[in-house]
Design an enzyme around this catalytic site. Sequence first.
Site, PDB file in Angstrom:
ATOM      1  N   CYS A 217       0.831  -1.205   0.000  1.00  0.00           N
ATOM      2  CA  CYS A 217       0.000   0.000   0.000  1.00  0.00           C
ATOM      3  C   CYS A 217       0.868   1.259   0.000  1.00  0.00           C
ATOM      4  O   CYS A 217       0.539   2.249  -0.656  1.00  0.00           O
ATOM      5  CB  CYS A 217      -0.973  -0.013   1.183  1.00  0.00           C
ATOM      6  SG  CYS A 217      -0.197  -0.310   2.785  1.00  0.00           S
ATOM      7  N   ASN A 218       1.985   1.207   0.703  1.00  0.00           N
ATOM      8  CA  ASN A 218       2.895   2.353   0.688  1.00  0.00           C
ATOM      9  C   ASN A 218       3.537   2.500  -0.689  1.00  0.00           C
ATOM     10  O   ASN A 218       3.681   3.609  -1.217  1.00  0.00           O
ATOM     11  CB  ASN A 218       4.003   2.164   1.729  1.00  0.00           C
ATOM     12  CG  ASN A 218       3.462   2.083   3.136  1.00  0.00           C
ATOM     13  OD1 ASN A 218       2.546   2.808   3.508  1.00  0.00           O
ATOM     14  ND2 ASN A 218       4.017   1.186   3.942  1.00  0.00           N
TER      15      ASN A 218
END
Lengths: 342, 342, 342, 342
Positions: D149-150
């Site tokens: 997600c990062n």
Amino acid sequence: MTHKVAILGASGYTGAELVRLIATHPAMEIAALAANSKAGQSMGQVFPHLRYLALPDLVTIEEINFADIDLCFCALPHKTSQEVIKALPRDLRIVDLSADFRLRDPAAYQKWYGNVHAASELQKEAVYGLTEFYREEIISARLVAGTGCNSATGLYMLRPLIAAGAIDPDEIVLDLKCGVSGAGRSLKENLLHAELSEGYHAYSVGGTHRHLGEFDQELSAVAGRPVEIQFTPHLVPANRGILATGYVRGDARAVYDTLSAAYADEPFVVVLPMGETPSTRHVRGSNFCHIGVVADRRAGRTIVIGALDNLTKGSSGQALQNANLMLSLPETEGLLLAPVFP
Amino acid sequence: MTHKVAILGASGYTGAELVRLIATHPAMEIAALAANSKAGQSMGQVFPHLRYLALPDLVTIEEINFADIDLCFCALPHKTSQEVIKALPRDLRIVDLSADFRLRDPAAYQKWYGNVHAASELQKEAVYGLTEFYREEIISARLVAGTGCNSATGLYMLRPLIAAGAIDPDEIVLDLKCGVSGAGRSLKENLLHAELSEGYHAYSVGGTHRHLGEFDQELSAVAGRPVEIQFTPHLVPANRGILATGYVRGDARAVYDTLSAAYADEPFVVVLPMGETPSTRHVRGSNFCHIGVVADRRAGRTIVIGALDNLTKGSSGQALQNANLMLSLPETEGLLLAPVFP
Amino acid sequence: MTHKVAILGASGYTGAELVRLIATHPAMEIAALAANSKAGQSMGQVFPHLRYLALPDLVTIEEINFADIDLCFCALPHKTSQEVIKALPRDLRIVDLSADFRLRDPAAYQKWYGNVHAASELQKEAVYGLTEFYREEIISARLVAGTGCNSATGLYMLRPLIAAGAIDPDEIVLDLKCGVSGAGRSLKENLLHAELSEGYHAYSVGGTHRHLGEFDQELSAVAGRPVEIQFTPHLVPANRGILATGYVRGDARAVYDTLSAAYADEPFVVVLPMGETPSTRHVRGSNFCHIGVVADRRAGRTIVIGALDNLTKGSSGQALQNANLMLSLPETEGLLLAPVFP
Amino acid sequence: MTHKVAILGASGYTGAELVRLIATHPAMEIAALAANSKAGQSMGQVFPHLRYLALPDLVTIEEINFADIDLCFCALPHKTSQEVIKALPRDLRIVDLSADFRLRDPAAYQKWYGNVHAASELQKEAVYGLTEFYREEIISARLVAGTGCNSATGLYMLRPLIAAGAIDPDEIVLDLKCGVSGAGRSLKENLLHAELSEGYHAYSVGGTHRHLGEFDQELSAVAGRPVEIQFTPHLVPANRGILATGYVRGDARAVYDTLSAAYADEPFVVVLPMGETPSTRHVRGSNFCHIGVVADRRAGRTIVIGALDNLTKGSSGQALQNANLMLSLPETEGLLLAPVFP
């Protein structure tokens, strides 16, 4: 001996925080509380958490007899503060918590705040209130200008490094995250719980935040040449706390040793063991500033992270620390309250 | 003179809160900290917010020389506490923060906690630690049982009213909202931030919460006959705080006057002006309990609302208040810290 | 066929929630958005989360050509709504989300809201918008009055029980906890994040909350005689959600069976298995209402707990459900979005 | 036509988010849900917010007949995923949400994850699931590896800039703030509400976060030479959301134009007007990514800020977007839910 203090602007968060801290201070007595818009009310009405204290009722500034006051805290809004302080007795010792006397240069003030300073003659007299670096001047000062809470955080991290030449002053990124109380008790849509809770965002992006005036002034002075950092503040859904992540160029060990040496004897600024990083929750409600240093995976790059409570070490705690010095009291008096966790 | 204290179970939230409070106590010194699962670590490793204090490292209980200890705080989990205290020297003064010695009747203990008490002989000796109502017994007690945080809140609201006959003891509803730190630092799915934040719910509904054992014991004793209240706790997304809303049958003015009289001389229990109601935010981090009274629109029905900080007045602050009494110190010593707001 | 709708008062939270829901509604098109104070702005400026939608810009109410509109949602403030609706075309179908048309009796309106109703002739015409109980009237209504969010929660819990005679209508306590978005986007000090986060409190204590007007009207009507409940709302630090804990007199099994039967065929009101209790987090962002029933330890006393999202089932979702009925669309159209957790 | 999908690891947050999204997907049916530790339970027991859906009960992976499944989502923990996927039918289309197939190079995998990959033959086959940049490969892929997600957040910001040569690839600082749900539903002390609420801190400081493996792989590939960014994630007290602040060297207008052109036709990646910056609250619960660009006060330095919901666009929403492509469905099907605000 008990020193009598007045607090102007007592109806804001920094005013309330001053009262919280002074409540257990053994050598200070709150002799007057002013808040023009709420004059006539008791402090307990404005801040019910303080209702148990025997405090004077709120009055207008005009009603205070400053001859009885040993030291005056000004927790007024920017611009108002300079007008009020200009009219106060010239021998009254003052700790100002506003932005009005932080910048020594009238032109710099006008650049960042947009107006001509109403008391520019006092700008020169004011001492910048970053205690650990202006201690001697503060002891003998009449007017001390409390620093910006963001500035304090960043300056604790960066000032010794630039002074020692441990980092490249042209390559500093400071990414800061702050809680919402720093914006005060003002009625703005973006400060509503429903707007803030569970969300976060950057603001004053691109080098436009006013606290950059302080960074420029202080870091340039210590570097002996102009220094401009990159600085982005972010608002996170918490009431108190500042966490600043600094990306600097310099050897991590040298950075660590420089900071450790700089704060070795300081009661409130704590450099964590190499590789550890701070959290706002571990300084909440206290006058401590925690600083951590970590080497990046790329040699010559170092991350420095600082944490403090914006209302305490970043504002009212700092003000009290300075007041202690001005009144020849032990510097830590009333300020060794433990952080509140959880 | 400084009294040496030990804290057993120092790695939990109530242990940390005891250290926070004792940190500025002028007549107490922390001589030993025990936490068997974290023995060998420093307190600053377990609770980084306490890293600035000069504290003994965590040890096992067995390593403590209790001959050097003037008073021992037990902040251990339920059931563990009774076993540990049973093995401690019989002349050691103890303030227990667990549930183990709150109920005087072994059968009642077994009913609510499900096991036979391992130290039932000590149950009789223990004094219930609701300071304002057991002050004389506490002064001379060897073993004081800290109350449940929910029980403390409700008993401050209800006990004087039942004692005075101001309300109908058969018609009491107590709807309570508490923050999450009351559940301790245990690893449970329902205590995760992602589960709790932005949501709230009731638990132990229908008269099954263990703190009802204390309500039954204390309210029946003062009424002189069995009293069973209706009690529903709710978990709200906050770290500290208990707010209890009581629905009682009785004249609002009589309720108000009874409570005002009961707490007129108490330093920590504050009855607000008639019609005002408390908020947890105004007692956070402090040893105060605020109580408000409001008349319902239907005559003969009254709402009583109480607020306190579960970790302070509901637990560690109460423990320190009791310890002060046991050590013949001023009852408020170290406990007049102002609430932290915002 | 697509129905054209207008939203008046689109700059508030209920207006934004209507847009969020209608965004995936297959048979509705937003043809006009009005917000007088922000006319000229785009909806994406006022609510950046909606910026991806192709929406008409905000206009004043006067600029809307209502001849093109099939149905109009009024999400205006109380009092403003009655004046605006009075001036709208008499054949325009309207779902009002304000409090202005909830009370049928002009005297009751004046009692609770303090002013003479400006459109009392429309009060009689308006249908109370609690869909599950007024479905037939809503289908043929021209003007539907959306219920209070607190009222909706409590009425789902209590109405079938009183109708069935399953509980004593004179002995009802309703203790309600709500999130902050129910107070709207208005600038009030007590809605600031720094004031609310980590704290909670009761308000409108003692039977003074305006939603009691609705409880009195609806519960008395179904009981066939006056019913007055005890009702205390509390503000908790969350953005969305209402949790209401009801203390009633009646057999728990009978209560459970009555509620189960009442909602057996309802798509949005869910009675949980006996003994289970709801949480606001499990209905967040959805149009569902969860109800749980638990027997108290004392026979004849029962706890009923209801949960819904104040902005969805308590306001905009309900409004859309009613609009579907008025437009002869499937009642659940656009409303089967899953709750958002975590 | 309806496609039957299975979700392995349905008891975690990304599993629940998949169900939430598929609940209103017109062409997908959930045919099997697996969660070995909770097999036998209903999804409504594990996630009560999903109780209204008609879903198959949780089973073990072994119980699923994959011959009936058109596409399988794997939302299993890292390491477990590679073992499970290795054993699945070789013709089963799979979207994996774990980290196991993100890195194509076995040595890079071992460097960042510490173990030898158990299915290295599948590493080569897997397509990196950043939809906007791997669309063609995903359409024909059998195994798609969902991104971190990062990583997704940062790559949306940086990838087009490096590809276009608009910024210096050696001078990139990415300071990221994420909500707590990214850490999953695991029982860790630092994920407790009492630990997290009202505090924030950095973690994996100094270039040690595993998502750097993805940054290195993707940015080096597009640059045609090694690229190593500086990356520091921070945990903030919110459940959902990622906000990444990038400090880059390059002309702000060129940066803006490059990003605008790159995403001009993308349905989910939105470049805000020059000078505007995003907030996590405006993408919450949705599949949108907002990107803002601001010039720094120092020429040649630019700030790029990206925001998305880690559970949606950062994980399960991305997975569904990829599944749509793999099943020849419209890419946005089921994903145009509006963000949930407040």
